[in-house]
Design an enzyme around this catalytic site. Structure first.
Site, PDB file in Angstrom:
ATOM      1  N   ASN A 215       0.850  -1.196   0.000  1.00  0.00           N
ATOM      2  CA  ASN A 215       0.000   0.000   0.000  1.00  0.00           C
ATOM      3  C   ASN A 215       0.883   1.242   0.000  1.00  0.00           C
ATOM      4  O   ASN A 215       2.111   1.151  -0.049  1.00  0.00           O
ATOM      5  CB  ASN A 215      -0.960  -0.021   1.192  1.00  0.00           C
ATOM      6  CG  ASN A 215      -0.220  -0.052   2.506  1.00  0.00           C
ATOM      7  OD1 ASN A 215       0.483   0.903   2.863  1.00  0.00           O
ATOM      8  ND2 ASN A 215      -0.336  -1.156   3.232  1.00  0.00           N
ATOM      9  N   ALA A 279       1.156   1.635  11.537  1.00  0.00           N
ATOM     10  CA  ALA A 279       1.443   0.943  10.272  1.00  0.00           C
ATOM     11  C   ALA A 279       0.162   0.708   9.481  1.00  0.00           C
ATOM     12  O   ALA A 279      -0.921   0.535  10.049  1.00  0.00           O
ATOM     13  CB  ALA A 279       2.115  -0.396  10.557  1.00  0.00           C
ATOM     14  N   ASP A 283      -4.639  -6.146   5.220  1.00  0.00           N
ATOM     15  CA  ASP A 283      -5.679  -6.966   5.858  1.00  0.00           C
ATOM     16  C   ASP A 283      -5.653  -8.399   5.357  1.00  0.00           C
ATOM     17  O   ASP A 283      -6.079  -9.307   6.055  1.00  0.00           O
ATOM     18  CB  ASP A 283      -7.061  -6.351   5.591  1.00  0.00           C
ATOM     19  CG  ASP A 283      -7.263  -5.091   6.426  1.00  0.00           C
ATOM     20  OD1 ASP A 283      -6.975  -5.152   7.634  1.00  0.00           O
ATOM     21  OD2 ASP A 283      -7.662  -4.054   5.865  1.00  0.00           O
ATOM     22  N   PRO A 311      -3.438 -11.632  10.528  1.00  0.00           N
ATOM     23  CA  PRO A 311      -3.756 -11.351  11.935  1.00  0.00           C
ATOM     24  C   PRO A 311      -3.936  -9.853  12.122  1.00  0.00           C
ATOM     25  O   PRO A 311      -3.343  -9.055  11.404  1.00  0.00           O
ATOM     26  CB  PRO A 311      -2.508 -11.836  12.684  1.00  0.00           C
ATOM     27  CG  PRO A 311      -1.416 -11.849  11.667  1.00  0.00           C
ATOM     28  CD  PRO A 311      -2.078 -12.132  10.342  1.00  0.00           C
ATOM     29  N   ASP A 312      -4.767  -9.485  13.081  1.00  0.00           N
ATOM     30  CA  ASP A 312      -4.943  -8.061  13.389  1.00  0.00           C
ATOM     31  C   ASP A 312      -4.043  -7.712  14.577  1.00  0.00           C
ATOM     32  O   ASP A 312      -4.280  -8.143  15.706  1.00  0.00           O
ATOM     33  CB  ASP A 312      -6.410  -7.761  13.716  1.00  0.00           C
ATOM     34  CG  ASP A 312      -6.654  -6.266  13.734  1.00  0.00           C
ATOM     35  OD1 ASP A 312      -5.906  -5.547  14.444  1.00  0.00           O
ATOM     36  OD2 ASP A 312      -7.563  -5.808  13.026  1.00  0.00           O
ATOM     37  N   LYS A 345     -14.325   1.299  14.727  1.00  0.00           N
ATOM     38  CA  LYS A 345     -13.068   0.533  14.683  1.00  0.00           C
ATOM     39  C   LYS A 345     -12.446   0.446  16.070  1.00  0.00           C
ATOM     40  O   LYS A 345     -11.933  -0.588  16.481  1.00  0.00           O
ATOM     41  CB  LYS A 345     -12.107   1.216  13.706  1.00  0.00           C
ATOM     42  CG  LYS A 345     -11.171   0.300  12.993  1.00  0.00           C
ATOM     43  CD  LYS A 345     -10.471   1.025  11.850  1.00  0.00           C
ATOM     44  CE  LYS A 345     -10.988   0.582  10.507  1.00  0.00           C
ATOM     45  NZ  LYS A 345     -10.304   1.210   9.381  1.00  0.00           N
TER      46      LYS A 345
HETATM   47  O1  PMT Z   1       2.917   6.224   6.486  1.00  0.00           O
HETATM   48  P1  PMT Z   1       2.421   7.598   6.036  1.00  0.00           P
HETATM   49  O2  PMT Z   1       2.611   7.811   4.570  1.00  0.00           O
HETATM   50  O3  PMT Z   1       3.015   8.689   6.880  1.00  0.00           O
HETATM   51  O4  PMT Z   1       0.841   7.658   6.284  1.00  0.00           O
HETATM   52  C1  PMT Z   1       0.336   7.574   7.579  1.00  0.00           C
HETATM   53  C2  PMT Z   1      -0.864   6.600   7.674  1.00  0.00           C
HETATM   54  C3  PMT Z   1      -2.013   7.117   6.825  1.00  0.00           C
HETATM   55  C4  PMT Z   1      -0.454   5.203   7.200  1.00  0.00           C
HETATM   56  C5  PMT Z   1      -1.260   6.527   9.197  1.00  0.00           C
HETATM   57  O5  PMT Z   1      -1.567   7.813   9.658  1.00  0.00           O
HETATM   58  C6  PMT Z   1      -2.427   5.581   9.413  1.00  0.00           C
HETATM   59  O6  PMT Z   1      -3.589   5.922   9.249  1.00  0.00           O
HETATM   60  N1  PMT Z   1      -2.115   4.304   9.793  1.00  0.00           N
HETATM   61  C7  PMT Z   1      -3.090   3.228   9.876  1.00  0.00           C
HETATM   62  C8  PMT Z   1      -3.340   2.640   8.502  1.00  0.00           C
HETATM   63  C9  PMT Z   1      -4.317   1.488   8.534  1.00  0.00           C
HETATM   64  O7  PMT Z   1      -3.969   0.392   8.236  1.00  0.00           O
HETATM   65  O8  PMT Z   1      -5.495   1.836   8.968  1.00  0.00           O
HETATM   66  P2  PMT Z   1      -6.774   0.773   9.122  1.00  0.00           P
HETATM   67  O9  PMT Z   1      -7.943   1.664   9.372  1.00  0.00           O
HETATM   68  O10 PMT Z   1      -6.814  -0.149   7.982  1.00  0.00           O
HETATM   69  O11 PMT Z   1      -6.411  -0.038  10.429  1.00  0.00           O
HETATM   70  C10 PMT Z   1      -6.808   0.379  11.724  1.00  0.00           C
HETATM   71  C11 PMT Z   1      -5.734   0.067  12.726  1.00  0.00           C
HETATM   72  O12 PMT Z   1      -5.554  -1.348  12.811  1.00  0.00           O
HETATM   73  C12 PMT Z   1      -4.378   0.675  12.439  1.00  0.00           C
HETATM   74  O13 PMT Z   1      -3.850   1.084  13.674  1.00  0.00           O
HETATM   75  C13 PMT Z   1      -3.590  -0.487  11.854  1.00  0.00           C
HETATM   76  O14 PMT Z   1      -2.199  -0.374  12.159  1.00  0.00           O
HETATM   77  C14 PMT Z   1      -4.204  -1.671  12.573  1.00  0.00           C
HETATM   78  N2  PMT Z   1      -4.202  -2.939  11.819  1.00  0.00           N
HETATM   79  C15 PMT Z   1      -4.883  -3.059  10.656  1.00  0.00           C
HETATM   80  C16 PMT Z   1      -4.926  -4.270  10.024  1.00  0.00           C
HETATM   81  C17 PMT Z   1      -4.245  -5.375  10.586  1.00  0.00           C
HETATM   82  N3  PMT Z   1      -4.245  -6.562  10.002  1.00  0.00           N
HETATM   83  N4  PMT Z   1      -3.562  -5.214  11.725  1.00  0.00           N
HETATM   84  C18 PMT Z   1      -3.526  -4.014  12.352  1.00  0.00           C
HETATM   85  O15 PMT Z   1      -2.886  -3.866  13.406  1.00  0.00           O
END
Ligand code: PMT
Length: 405
Positions: A215, A279, A283, A311-312, A345
């Site tokens: 991504n 990070a 997914d 895994p999450d 979330k």
């Molecule tokens: O890296 P940059 O270019 O500076 O951009 C920053 C960013 C946009 C990446 C950052 O600010 C951000 O939003 N990070 C989370 C990105 C993400 O995966 O968001 P999500 O809404 O899909 O996931 C929600 C949370 O669950 C996040 O904290 C993610 O780290 C976590 N997650 C998601 C999926 C997974 N399998 N495991 C996780 O831990």
């Protein structure tokens, strides 16, 4: 400035003024530092002398102005190197693209750059230059190098510039530079003794030995958070996917590629007092990774790639248990109904706080230098203004320090 009144009493600031149009602001900086009780000694670069005169700088700083690498008079009074070491901090304001490049390359071609190379004291840089010069890949690479060596930065800010262009490159406001100097010479270490775990960057999921799913995360936000927590005294483990960023100074970096590797590295880093998951974790991973490069045969339909849930990591770290960090912070990357989706979330994953950010293409959040987040906790929502990713990180680190105190 009342919150930092007299915070520089007894401190010696060595100010290096490089050759940019913003050099005139360094005269005000000298006065504001003196207002805070600092003694200011100054060095003008050769180019700096084209913008402010040694006479004006000397009159304001009430002392000699150092300009000449080979001045016998100055050497007989006090060795230049000694001078830089007797100061509490070296400040380069304004710092041009040229002096940043010389600093990054370790060049000592005049007094200012010699002092910077020879000092054993903290160095703070306030860049000011044309927007294109600031955004140029060479300047950005130099900035990354200097940051990785522990050089502190304040600014530049966005705004209209003397060259009639608009964007990042303007010298930080003088009060902000003073605040940054105070922060460097009187470092607060409220997170000393705490361990912080931070995830950053993308994860990449291999399809075969040469292809992968990934991504747009650059790691800028996560790396800035790791640096901000370290600046407050925390021991920081940064688990990062592939990025083009330098390691933040004073941070232990564990490099991974896949979501499964990221989870394993996070679990190995526990216990931690706080975990911040910035990070962009994939997914889904590829269900059956091909051992050899998938071959394209003429006339074949494109292959179908089956995915499997990863895994999450955030949910795993948030789950109750003996190793759950006291505070778990996630990010929510959304493109619509941002706050409502982020609230759901937070509840689903069980973290304490979640920072909602809009990652629609138009926002430039992925890969950009700025971010606009809303902090969501059990007690409500707090929308922050659009800030640099460093400023988001500093604000978050302060809140984490408060929550853990
Ligand atoms: O890296 P940059 O270019 O500076 O951009 C920053 C960013 C946009 C990446 C950052 O600010 C951000 O939003 N990070 C989370 C990105 C993400 O995966 O968001 P999500 O809404 O899909 O996931 C929600 C949370 O669950 C996040 O904290 C993610 O780290 C976590 N997650 C998601 C999926 C997974 N399998 N495991 C996780 O831990």
């Amino acid at each position: 400035m009342t919150d930092i009144e007299h915070m520089l009493a007894g401190k010696k600031v060595f100010l290096i003024i490089a050759g940019g149009i913003a050099a005139y602001k360094s005269l005000d900086l000298i006065r504001r530092l003196q207002d805070q009780g600092a003694t200011v000694r100054c060095c003008l670069t050769e180019n700096g002398k084209q913008f402010v005169t040694p006479m004006a700088v000397s009159a304001l700083s009430q002392g000699p102005v150092y300009t000449d690498q080979f001045s016998l008079k100055d050497e007989s009074e006090m060795g230049h190197i000694e001078l830089s070491r007797q100061s509490d901090i070296l400040v380069v304001a304004p710092a041009t693209a040229n002096i940043l490049a010389r600093m990054a390359a370790g060049i000592a071609d005049e007094l200012a750059t010699t002092l910077i190379l020879a000092t054993d004291k903290p160095v703070l840089v306030a860049p000011a230059m044309n927007v294109r010069m600031w955004l140029h890949a060479a300047t950005q690479a130099n900035v990354a190098t200097l940051k990785s060596r522990g050089i502190a930065f304040v600014g530049p800010e966005d705004g209209a510039m003397a060259c009639n262009e608009f964007g990042p490159g303007r010298l930080a406001e003088v009060p902000e530079i003073v605040k940054a100097i105070v922060g460097v010479v009187n470092p607060r270490r409220p997170l000393a003794g705490r361990h912080a775990l931070v995830t950053s960057g993308p994860t990449v999921e291999p399809i075969d030995p040469v292809r992968f799913i990934a991504n747009r995360s650059s790691g800028k936000q996560g790396h800035a958070i790791a640096a901000a927590l370290a600046a407050l005294g925390a021991r920081v483990t940064l688990v990062s996917g592939p990025t083009g960023l330098a390691d933040p100074a004073g941070v232990e970096v564990v490099r991974i590629e896949t979501a499964k590797q990221m989870l394993a590295a996070c679990e190995a880093a526990l216990p931690a007092d706080v975990a911040v998951c910035a990070a962009a974790v994939a997914d889904w991973g590829v269900a059956a990774v091909a051992g050899q490069k998938l071959k394209k045969q003429v006339g074949d339909p494109p292959p179908t790639i089956a995915l499997t849930a990863n895994p999450d990591i955030l949910a795993t770290l948030s789950a109750p248990g003996p190793h759950r960090p006291r505070l778990v912070v996630g990010f929510a990357a959304e493109t619509e109904t941002v706050v409502a989706h982020a609230k759901a979330k937070r509840a689903r994953k069980g973290c304490d706080w979640i920072l909602a950010n809009d990652v629609s293409a138009a926002t430039g959040t992925f890969g950009g230098d700025r971010n606009q987040v809303t902090l969501i906790s059990a007690t409500g929502c707090d929308p922050w203004p659009a800030l640099s990713k460093q400023a988001v990180a500093a604000r978050l680190a302060d809140l984490i320090a408060e929550a853990l105190s």
